[in-house]
Design a protein around this motif. Sequence first.
Motif, PDB file in Angstrom:
ATOM      1  N   GLY A  61       0.877  -1.314   0.026  1.00 16.13           N
ATOM      2  CA  GLY A  61      -0.136   0.103   0.068  1.00 16.13           C
ATOM      3  C   GLY A  61       0.769   1.131   0.010  1.00 16.13           C
ATOM      4  N   MET A  62       0.718   2.226  -0.778  1.00 19.28           N
ATOM      5  CA  MET A  62       1.409   3.395  -1.064  1.00 19.28           C
ATOM      6  C   MET A  62       0.378   4.628  -0.823  1.00 19.28           C
ATOM      7  N   TYR A  63       0.620   5.696  -0.220  1.00 17.35           N
ATOM      8  CA  TYR A  63      -0.314   6.622   0.111  1.00 17.35           C
ATOM      9  C   TYR A  63      -0.888   7.429  -1.298  1.00 17.35           C
ATOM     10  N   ASN A  64      -2.097   7.392  -1.033  1.00 21.91           N
ATOM     11  CA  ASN A  64      -2.902   8.032  -2.196  1.00 21.91           C
ATOM     12  C   ASN A  64      -2.465   7.555  -3.724  1.00 21.91           C
ATOM     13  N   PHE A  65      -2.275   6.277  -3.649  1.00 31.36           N
ATOM     14  CA  PHE A  65      -1.601   5.467  -4.821  1.00 31.36           C
ATOM     15  C   PHE A  65      -2.526   4.480  -5.038  1.00 31.36           C
ATOM     16  N   TYR A  66      -2.307   3.317  -4.227  1.00 32.93           N
ATOM     17  CA  TYR A  66      -3.237   2.267  -4.352  1.00 32.93           C
ATOM     18  C   TYR A  66      -2.969   1.423  -3.300  1.00 32.93           C
ATOM     19  N   ALA A  67      -3.858   0.375  -2.630  1.00 35.55           N
ATOM     20  CA  ALA A  67      -3.400  -0.798  -1.619  1.00 35.55           C
ATOM     21  C   ALA A  67      -3.740  -2.073  -2.317  1.00 35.55           C
ATOM     22  N   ILE A  68      -3.140  -3.255  -2.093  1.00 30.07           N
ATOM     23  CA  ILE A  68      -3.296  -4.135  -2.877  1.00 30.07           C
ATOM     24  C   ILE A  68      -3.137  -5.408  -1.675  1.00 30.07           C
ATOM     25  N   GLY A  69      -4.014  -6.568  -1.829  1.00 27.21           N
ATOM     26  CA  GLY A  69      -4.173  -7.622  -0.995  1.00 27.21           C
ATOM     27  C   GLY A  69      -4.667  -8.638  -1.452  1.00 27.21           C
ATOM     28  N   THR A  70      -4.547  -9.962  -0.808  1.00 22.13           N
ATOM     29  CA  THR A  70      -5.173 -11.269  -1.411  1.00 22.13           C
ATOM     30  C   THR A  70      -6.436 -11.520  -0.829  1.00 22.13           C
ATOM     31  N   ALA A  71      -7.175 -12.316  -1.516  1.00 23.34           N
ATOM     32  CA  ALA A  71      -8.697 -12.487  -1.269  1.00 23.34           C
ATOM     33  C   ALA A  71      -8.709 -13.789  -0.170  1.00 23.34           C
ATOM     34  N   ASP A  72      -7.887 -14.631  -0.286  1.00 23.35           N
ATOM     35  CA  ASP A  72      -8.174 -15.864   0.523  1.00 23.35           C
ATOM     36  C   ASP A  72      -7.296 -16.316   1.616  1.00 23.35           C
ATOM     37  N   ASN A  73      -6.075 -15.633   1.775  1.00 19.11           N
ATOM     38  CA  ASN A  73      -5.264 -15.872   2.740  1.00 19.11           C
ATOM     39  C   ASN A  73      -5.839 -15.789   4.385  1.00 19.11           C
ATOM     40  N   PRO A  74      -5.777 -16.782   5.246  1.00 22.79           N
ATOM     41  CA  PRO A  74      -6.514 -16.427   6.661  1.00 22.79           C
ATOM     42  C   PRO A  74      -5.949 -15.402   7.110  1.00 22.79           C
ATOM     43  N   ARG A  75      -5.014 -14.810   6.972  1.00 23.11           N
ATOM     44  CA  ARG A  75      -4.752 -13.430   7.515  1.00 23.11           C
ATOM     45  C   ARG A  75      -4.846 -12.299   6.476  1.00 23.11           C
ATOM     46  N   THR A  76      -5.789 -12.334   5.484  1.00 23.48           N
ATOM     47  CA  THR A  76      -6.206 -11.265   4.725  1.00 23.48           C
ATOM     48  C   THR A  76      -6.926 -10.617   5.427  1.00 23.48           C
ATOM     49  N   PRO A  77      -7.705 -10.544   6.166  1.00 27.28           N
ATOM     50  CA  PRO A  77      -8.648  -9.382   6.669  1.00 27.28           C
ATOM     51  C   PRO A  77      -7.821  -8.381   7.515  1.00 27.28           C
ATOM     52  N   VAL A  78      -6.627  -8.599   8.087  1.00 26.67           N
ATOM     53  CA  VAL A  78      -5.880  -7.740   8.756  1.00 26.67           C
ATOM     54  C   VAL A  78      -4.935  -7.299   7.937  1.00 26.67           C
ATOM     55  N   VAL A  79      -4.393  -7.970   6.796  1.00 28.90           N
ATOM     56  CA  VAL A  79      -3.522  -7.468   5.667  1.00 28.90           C
ATOM     57  C   VAL A  79      -4.313  -6.211   5.125  1.00 28.90           C
ATOM     58  N   PHE A  80      -5.443  -6.538   4.717  1.00 30.98           N
ATOM     59  CA  PHE A  80      -6.352  -5.590   4.110  1.00 30.98           C
ATOM     60  C   PHE A  80      -6.104  -4.281   4.841  1.00 30.98           C
ATOM     61  N   VAL A  81      -6.605  -4.313   6.053  1.00 30.49           N
ATOM     62  CA  VAL A  81      -7.030  -3.123   6.998  1.00 30.49           C
ATOM     63  C   VAL A  81      -5.405  -2.353   6.933  1.00 30.49           C
ATOM     64  N   HIS A  82      -4.423  -3.077   7.359  1.00 30.90           N
ATOM     65  CA  HIS A  82      -3.028  -2.723   7.143  1.00 30.90           C
ATOM     66  C   HIS A  82      -2.571  -1.939   6.111  1.00 30.90           C
ATOM     67  N   GLU A  83      -2.753  -2.502   4.933  1.00 29.23           N
ATOM     68  CA  GLU A  83      -2.153  -1.732   3.690  1.00 29.23           C
ATOM     69  C   GLU A  83      -3.101  -0.657   3.299  1.00 29.23           C
ATOM     70  N   PHE A  84      -4.301  -0.809   3.806  1.00 27.15           N
ATOM     71  CA  PHE A  84      -5.359   0.372   3.364  1.00 27.15           C
ATOM     72  C   PHE A  84      -5.017   1.583   4.374  1.00 27.15           C
ATOM     73  N   GLY A  85      -4.361   1.138   5.644  1.00 25.40           N
ATOM     74  CA  GLY A  85      -3.612   2.117   6.383  1.00 25.40           C
ATOM     75  C   GLY A  85      -2.755   3.009   5.726  1.00 25.40           C
ATOM     76  N   HIS A  86      -1.863   2.352   5.084  1.00 21.68           N
ATOM     77  CA  HIS A  86      -0.608   3.073   4.169  1.00 21.68           C
ATOM     78  C   HIS A  86      -1.319   3.897   3.144  1.00 21.68           C
ATOM     79  N   SER A  87      -2.164   3.300   2.409  1.00 20.06           N
ATOM     80  CA  SER A  87      -2.662   4.165   1.013  1.00 20.06           C
ATOM     81  C   SER A  87      -3.704   4.909   1.432  1.00 20.06           C
ATOM     82  N   PHE A  88      -4.459   5.026   2.433  1.00 18.00           N
ATOM     83  CA  PHE A  88      -5.529   5.919   2.618  1.00 18.00           C
ATOM     84  C   PHE A  88      -5.294   6.985   3.840  1.00 18.00           C
ATOM     85  N   GLY A  89      -4.490   6.428   4.868  1.00 18.02           N
ATOM     86  CA  GLY A  89      -4.221   7.191   5.912  1.00 18.02           C
ATOM     87  C   GLY A  89      -2.865   7.635   6.031  1.00 18.02           C
TER      88      GLY A  89
END
Length: 428
Positions: free
Chosen positions: A292-320
């Motif tokens: 995830g890069m700020y105001n660029f994009y975030a990317i993550g995978t759909a089906d890894n068991p840790r996917t939910p937190v990876v998504f929120v973490h990466e979105f923290g980079h790109s959005f916050g």
Amino acid sequence: MKNKLSLVWLACLLAVGVCAQDTFDTHFERKSLRVDFALSGNATYQAAAIQQLREEPVWAGPRKNLIDEFNYGGYHVYVYDKTTNELLYSRSFNTLFEEWMTTDQAKTEVQSWTNTVSIPFPKKTVVLEIAARDKKDMLFHPLLKMDIDPTSIFIDRGSLKNNQITQIQYKGESSEKVDLVFLAEGYTADEQDKFVADARRFTELLFQTAPYTDHRDDFNVWSVSLVSEEKGTDISGKGIFRNTALNSGYYTFGVDRYLTTPDMKSIRDAVWNVACDAIFILVNTDTYGGGGMYNFYAIGTADNPRTPVVFVHEFGHSFGGLADEYFSSEVAYNDFYNLEKEPWEPNITTLVDFDKKWKDLLPAGLPVPTPLNEKYKNDLGVFEGGGYLSKGIYRPMDHCMMRDYAPFCPACSRAIVKMIDFYCDREY
Ligand SMILES: [Zn+2]
């Protein structure tokens, strides 16, 4: 008397709001000008060059918050009135190229990467400036300046592919909401229903995580279905290559879990006709990783068991605009932070200028830096280690989403809420 004063105050507030709105409509159309540009260089040098200009039909960004006061990111785009030189619009962002500049490869090679920014479409000729931050002084310095005549025949005004757009939740006018767009990557033609279901699942995951829990009504959420020829994504370090819509892959800069795509043109082509403030690319695989890069994009995978937190973490980079608070995992960067200066991210500090960070949230008398002992280990403080370094950079709490997928610390939460307020066109 009190009521009268309140009425006067309310009238003033309304006047300011109306005036800011007028500023937008005086200078801009309610659509976008997309500017694609190359960043080329190596570890010590970079240059910018325009690749294409496109008129696109939607402006989803705020119409009052036109000047970016965050001072985040490695790059800044400025738009000036050509006649009066007044600053009309500005916005900062990160790129993958600036990360690449800190890798060993950049010491021996020269590369060129595509980037893109969207600005509100000007009504009259404007001056566009793209500036890059120099880590030596942490200031933005111009890379490129050019006049843009909105009537120019060199602006592409054509339509692009009409992909299927699904409205996952709609809470109101896009210029007063955060418009989050999920993009499908590595989903074949017969997996498009799975993609929309995955996007809905991720939407729920986001709003189950504080501080987003209290801000569901501030978001519109969309998904754009893109068909890939093959399922999954590249794992170049293992010789696996897939033909996918957005050309993503692991092993970015040689790091196995670092999943990104350099293909910004395909990403922006995919969102050309959808309200879009923030992009999350959902990759159809169960392998761990993301980016995830700020105001660029975030990317993550759909089906890894840790996917939910990876998504929120990466979105923290790109959005916050949040930094990584971890300091013990492998990364490919050299000298990512200048310890002589204060980093721009709101959730780490070198203590050079801590007043600008979360100092106001600390209780009086708390030792700074804060020892990581029984007394303080669960509190907000200033703990050494963060930003990929165990020494010289400090984080707000021992555990946080930006370190080890714990709940967001108060410094991160506040930064996220500020960004939501910015996109919702409120005071921030
Ligand atoms: Zn944090």
